[in-house]
Design an enzyme around this catalytic site. Structure first.
Site, PDB file in Angstrom:
ATOM      1  N   ASP A 170       0.837  -1.184   0.000  1.00 21.98           N
ATOM      2  CA  ASP A 170       0.000   0.000   0.000  1.00 21.98           C
ATOM      3  C   ASP A 170       0.884   1.250   0.000  1.00 21.98           C
ATOM      4  O   ASP A 170       1.891   1.305   0.705  1.00 21.98           O
ATOM      5  CB  ASP A 170      -0.879  -0.032   1.261  1.00 21.98           C
ATOM      6  CG  ASP A 170      -1.887   1.082   1.282  1.00 21.98           C
ATOM      7  OD1 ASP A 170      -2.752   1.092   0.391  1.00 21.98           O
ATOM      8  OD2 ASP A 170      -1.813   1.946   2.177  1.00 21.98           O
ATOM      9  N   GLU A 212       1.459   0.267  -4.934  1.00 24.29           N
ATOM     10  CA  GLU A 212       1.004   1.546  -5.448  1.00 24.29           C
ATOM     11  C   GLU A 212       2.219   2.459  -5.531  1.00 24.29           C
ATOM     12  O   GLU A 212       2.761   2.845  -4.498  1.00 24.29           O
ATOM     13  CB  GLU A 212      -0.028   2.162  -4.498  1.00 24.29           C
ATOM     14  CG  GLU A 212      -1.332   1.399  -4.413  1.00 24.29           C
ATOM     15  CD  GLU A 212      -2.306   2.083  -3.451  1.00 24.29           C
ATOM     16  OE1 GLU A 212      -3.436   2.375  -3.871  1.00 24.29           O
ATOM     17  OE2 GLU A 212      -1.943   2.335  -2.291  1.00 24.29           O
TER      18      GLU A 212
END
Ligand code: CA
Length: 668
Positions: free
Chosen positions: A352, A381
């Site tokens: 993340d 990400e």
């Protein structure tokens, strides 16, 4: 949750303070000079010979460990002051007996006050809600046959097909027919059916044909009260508390520390038995709370980045920013990932807000996983919610992907190029008739590598290629974040009926699943699930997030399209080229196509494909379009929103027509 309990210094602690031998000064806040500890015995080890506690807390003036019989409530059984040889050593306490079945907490005396109790930052088992660490025998948590559990075969990363899911979305609805709704064990139950008799659960995953299940955060997070398992609580789980402990609300008994460990292993084992690998979503970029986190309560300040005024940096927009670049933090992240891969046999990790983590840490993660199994997949990400306080060139941002071989990033370029801007609900993309998206689609088609036929100036976000190879990019059009594809199509094409919307969805996903790179889909899209238009459904109730499996019968054609798309990709290595060189050699865009059309050929039996030549063409426009194709006879594999893997329809000539808002795939 921003405050925490403080209590007065007992007299006994003063004695400990005076006897503590402080030979090497450690300056509070001089984090880079805190003496790192490299032992592998943080914070508790247990064997038949005894139980040892080891707390890394260089700036504590005193430390205690407390032993309990219960995971919550009850009286302290024993409070033991910890000792250290000098400031360069961790605090230690030793018990002669093996304390299996007991719970413990640490507390440190720091800057004139006792901080609240914490299970520590490194614990691998806890009681309910992760308040106290638990001492269990991990050998007893292994399900039957665990020693024979092996990762399903995987040749290369571009063979991966990812299905992103939340436990509760997937199995909580009555139509899932699952005995363990919302739990890890839901994925162990075979033979579940919807009321209409369609396969659900693990059978559904197998029928669909995905290779990897990506489970949303399943370590212990803080936003769901585990002590109320029968209340309908929901959270995605991006609020980490105990990084190395499974989330209790996904277990059948959050009070028993071994249950969640065993059941998560059973889930992995069951998926592996069906040939499906398991990826864990990991959120090392921030913690749920700041001053009261397990990091702050063990070594205050050290684990976080700060602004110049001393306040918490906050590139996560969640209150803080974990300082991955610091030695002990980097070790922490690397060892945590390694632990999940080894103890739970996990096959991949999705980071993340990976753009907040420094490149050296991601390289270290990759290197450590390579030692276990180089087919373990790592992606993330490649962005942050704000600007991290470390230099951008040191961050694992998308634009720096080429500096981190073996780590992949999500392509928001393809995502928004195909469906429209993620946060502008009505914004359209290539698949919904927007003009000027061709180069963004082409950028996705080649897997974000350098390709001579792409004009990078016209790509929506990235003005340069960022991957070394297509193995480093995740192609997708939706995920748990933002509107799911169905909602996005409804919002951006308000006049379209359901059939037309599904047509746009098919075009969008055909682009994803034929592009070079790693395709990724969001759970339930294959049966056209929606989230009732809610963008940020992170804590929305089941009526928003749960999948109604009755949709599988009513949208059966949609499901079959997805299944065929996955079969097409799995049967044809031309869509799964692993290197940039192969893509540049075998993939050529067809020039002079009409606006809103992207077309290319895969030639020369690309990747060893049985097809010598393939034409893939996408028409995002609202009218049929004609393109030039290499002269000769062709099998029609996909046309006008239908897939025929056998290619039973043939065409001949040097021109082909692509129906509006659809993909055409020809092969020979
Ligand atoms: Ca929890």
């Amino acid at each position: 949750m921003k405050s925490f309990k403080k209590f007065a210094l007992p007299v006994a602690a003063m004695v400990t303070l005076m006897t503590s031998c402080q030979t090497v000064p450690v300056t509070e806040g001089d984090y880079d000079n805190y003496p790192a500890y490299k032992g592998n015995d943080l914070e508790m080890t247990v064997s038949e010979n005894g139980t040892n506690f080891t707390l890394w807390s260089p700036t504590a003036d005193s430390a205690v460990v407390r032993i309990y019989n219960e995971g919550i409530g009850g009286e302290v059984v024993e409070t033991r002051y910890m000792e250290r040889k000098n400031n360069n050593e961790p605090w230690r306490a030793a018990f002669d007996e093996a304390l299996y079945g007991k719970f413990y907490t640490f507390s440190i005396y720091h800057n004139g006050e006792w901080l609240a109790e914490t299970p520590g930052a490194y614990t691998r088992a806890t009681g309910v809600n992760g308040r106290r660490a638990a001492i269990i025998d991990f050998a007893t948590t292994n399900p039957e046959g665990w020693e024979n559990d092996v990762r399903p075969a995987l040749d290369k990363f571009t063979d991966i097909i990812i299905y992103e899911m939340h436990h509760r979305d997937f199995s909580i609805h009555a139509s899932a027919g699952n005995q363990y709704p919302g739990k890890f064990l839901a994925l162990t139950q075979e033979g579940t059916r919807s009321p209409e008799g369609e396969m659900t659960g693990i059978d559904h995953l197998k029928e669909l044909g995905v290779t990897h299940v990506h489970i949303l955060p399943s370590y212990d997070y803080g936003s769901v009260d585990e002590s109320r398992p029968d209340s309908a609580q929901y959270n995605w789980g991006y609020d980490p508390v105990n990084y190395n402990v499974p989330e209790g609300s996904y277990s059948t008994n959050a009070f028993d520390p071994a249950t969640r460990v065993r059941e998560m292993k059973q889930m992995v084992q069951a998926l592996h038995a069906q040939g499906i690998r398991v990826i864990l979503d990991v959120v090392y970029n921030h913690t749920y709370i700041n001053d009261g986190s397990n990091f702050s309560l063990t070594t205050p300040g050290y684990y976080y980045r700060h602004k110049e005024d001393g306040s918490y940096a906050d590139a996560s927009a969640c209150g803080n920013e974990v300082a991955s670049e610091r030695e002990m933090v980097r070790d922490y992240i690397v060892n945590s990932v390694k632990y999940w891969a080894e103890e739970y046999h996990l096959d991949g990790f999705r980071f993340d807000l990976m753009g907040m983590i420094d490149i050296e840490t991601m390289k270290a993660v990759r290197a450590e996983l390579d030692k276990i199994d180089p087919t373990i997949f790592v992606y993330g990400e490649g962005w942050a919610a704000g600007a991290p306080v470390i230099p951008n060139e040191e961050c694992a941002m998308k634009a720096n992907a080429y500096k981190i071989p073996g780590v992949a990033v999500f392509s928001d370029d393809l995502r928004d190029g195909v469906k429209g801007h993620f946060s502008q609900a009505t914004g359209r993309g290539f698949a919904t008739g927007a003009e000027g998206c061709e180069e963004s689609v082409k950028f996705g088609v080649v897997g974000a590598i350098e390709h001579p036929q792409i004009n990078y100036d016209l790509v929506n976000y990235s003005k340069a290629p960022y991957t070394n190879h297509p193995t480093q990019v995740i192609n997708y059009v939706s995920c748990h974040d933002d509107m799911c594809l169905t909602d996005k199509l409804r919002a951006s094409m308000p006049d379209a009926d359901e059939k037309a919307l599904q047509r746009y969805a098919r075009l969008a996903q055909t682009i994803v699943f034929t592009s070079q790179g790693v395709p990724f889909m969001f759970t339930g899209e294959e049966i056209f699930r929606d989230k009732k238009g809610v963008h940020n459904s992170y804590c929305s109730p089941d009526e928003i997030n749960a999948i109604d499996w009755s949709l599988k019968r009513s949208n059966r054609e949609q499901f079959d399209y997805y299944r065929n798309l996955i079969q097409l990709r799995k049967s044809h290595p031309a869509f799964r080229l692993a290197t940039a060189e192969e893509v540049r050699e075998h993939l050529q865009f067809i020039e002079n196509t009409p606006a809103q059309v992207v077309a290319y050929t895969l030639n020369g039996n690309a990747g060893g494909d049985e097809w010598s030549e393939i034409v893939v063409a996408f028409n995002g426009g609202s009218e049929a379009a004609e393109i030039e194709i290499p002269e000769g006879n062709w099998m029609v594999i996909a046309n006008d929103g239908q897939i025929d893997l056998a290619g039973s329809v043939k065409i001949e000539g040097s021109k082909a027509t692509i129906a509006h808002s659809s993909a055409l795939i020809l092969a020979r």
